[in-house]
Design a protein around this motif. Structure first.
Motif, short mmCIF file in Angstrom:
data_model
loop_
_atom_site.label_atom_id
_atom_site.label_comp_id
_atom_site.label_asym_id
_atom_site.label_seq_id
_atom_site.Cartn_x
_atom_site.Cartn_y
_atom_site.Cartn_z
N HIS A 324 13.37 -17.62 -22.18
CA HIS A 324 12.28 -18.15 -21.35
C HIS A 324 11.00 -18.21 -22.18
CE1 HIS A 324 14.93 -17.60 -17.88
NE2 HIS A 324 15.17 -16.38 -18.34
N PRO A 325 10.99 -19.08 -23.21
CA PRO A 325 9.84 -19.10 -24.11
C PRO A 325 8.55 -19.53 -23.43
CG PRO A 325 11.28 -20.98 -24.51
CD PRO A 325 12.00 -20.08 -23.55
N GLN A 326 7.46 -18.89 -23.81
CA GLN A 326 6.15 -19.26 -23.29
C GLN A 326 5.55 -20.33 -24.19
OE1 GLN A 326 4.78 -17.81 -20.44
NE2 GLN A 326 6.85 -16.98 -20.27
N PRO A 327 4.83 -21.29 -23.63
CA PRO A 327 4.22 -22.33 -24.48
C PRO A 327 3.16 -21.74 -25.40
CG PRO A 327 3.39 -22.46 -22.22
CD PRO A 327 4.53 -21.49 -22.21
N ILE A 328 3.00 -22.37 -26.55
CA ILE A 328 1.95 -21.96 -27.48
C ILE A 328 0.61 -22.40 -26.89
CG2 ILE A 328 1.03 -22.17 -29.80
CD1 ILE A 328 3.72 -20.76 -29.69
#
Length: 333
Positions: A324-328
């Motif tokens: 569940h990657p968080q946006p940069i």
């Protein structure tokens, strides 16, 4: 387009070509220097606006992580992550990686070197000549043929086992997870902790620091060792009760010890361990060779690259973050 910002604070990862590799991707990367024992405030001041960090042993507490909203990746140049609150990092979507496998042979080399130095009295012999002008031979024993007990059989412990077998040492193994195939490879035997303590001439620690392993070497454990035995710790300082070890070394409960790691680093000036003649103290240098540092720096940079590009690194402590990657965060003008 968001420009990735990377900071290299690890003192062992200062290679100009790593900066060049990030710059070639259009990223902003720079070295930043922290003090020997940086505070949380110092870390916060250095890493504001940074998306990825190639980290050393500085603290990444919950407070630090909550105050660095842009941070998405921490890659440690080493295998330990005691100073990182992994639970807090996971909650905030910050991936944590280490550089496992880059320095295990270097640590194993130092471990065996310390065993031999203890057996042959190399350090006091040097001090006799260099500091006191004496030319006398120390009491010494053979290292060859002795029984070496390894507490922990991860990568470093395994490399130590293979090395001491070249000296015809018997090998005793202790670990919560046993690998019979490895035991056969080194002609070793898995035993319980009690037997390892009682039978080993040299005991070498290769454990992570956890609530279960903290002070695993305490007064009781030391009393169960041979009076002629030596203890070597190249793992984590907290696995040894340093006060109990000092008493055991002072009272002749065991013959000697070699420590590359300490509960507080650098070792405090008032530590009574500093004054003992039967202890060797080294500055957490087990994994610090030119080759190992280079391998760790390159792998840490590779981890940061993968994490900030949304791909999976070769290893990750909290891999659930990758699902569940968080946006940069967008760069602020």
């Amino acid at each position: 387009m968001t420009v990735r910002k990377v900071c290299i604070v690890s003192k062992t990862a200062r290679y100009p070509d790593i900066l060049e590799r990030f710059a070639a991707r259009g990223w902003q990367a720079e070295f930043r220097t922290l003090s020997a024992r940086p505070s949380e405030d110092e870390v916060l001041a250095a890493l504001q606006g940074v998306h990825g960090v190639i980290a050393g042993p500085e603290p990444y507490s919950r407070r630090v992580l909550e105050s660095l909203p842009d941070l998405r990746a921490i890659a440690r140049t080493g295998v330990g992550y005691d100073e990182i609150d992994v639970a807090a990092a996971t909650e905030r979507g910050v991936a944590v990686c280490t550089t496992l496998g880059t320095n295990d042979r270097a640590v194993a080399d130092l471990t065996v070197g310390l065993m031999i130095a203890l057996a042959r009295g190399i350090v006091p012999a040097h001090a006799d000549i260099a500091d006191r002008g004496l030319f006398q031979r120390p009491n010494a024993i053979d290292f060859s043929g002795k029984t070496v007990g390894l507490v922990g059989t991860g990568a470093i412990g395994r490399h130590v086992a293979r090395r001491v077998r070249a000296f015809d040492c018997a090998v005793l193994l202790y670990d919560v997870t046993q690998d019979p195939a490895f035991a056969r490879e080194v002609d070793g035997s898995y035993v319980d902790f009690e037997r390892l303590l009682r039978k080993s001439d040299f005991i070498s620690l290769h454990l992570p620091l956890s609530p279960r392993t903290r002070n695993i070497i305490n007064t009781d454990a030391l009393m169960r060792m041979k009076r002629s035995a030596f203890l070597v710790n190249t793992a984590r300082g907290g696995v040894v009760d340093e006060h109990a070890l000092w008493r055991a070394l002072s009272d002749g409960v065991i013959a000697g010890a070699a420590l590359d790691v300490f509960e507080k680093e650098p070792l405090v000036a008032e530590s009574p361990l500093r004054s003992l003649p039967n202890v060797i103290l080294t500055p957490h240098m087990g994994g610090i060779t030119a080759e190992a540092m280079r391998r760790a720096a390159l792998l840490a940079a590779e981890h940061v690259h993968h994490l900030l590009e949304g791909s999976r690194p070769s290893s990750c402590i909290n891999a659930e973050v990758l699902d569940h990657p968080q946006p940069i965060p967008a760069n602020q003008s």
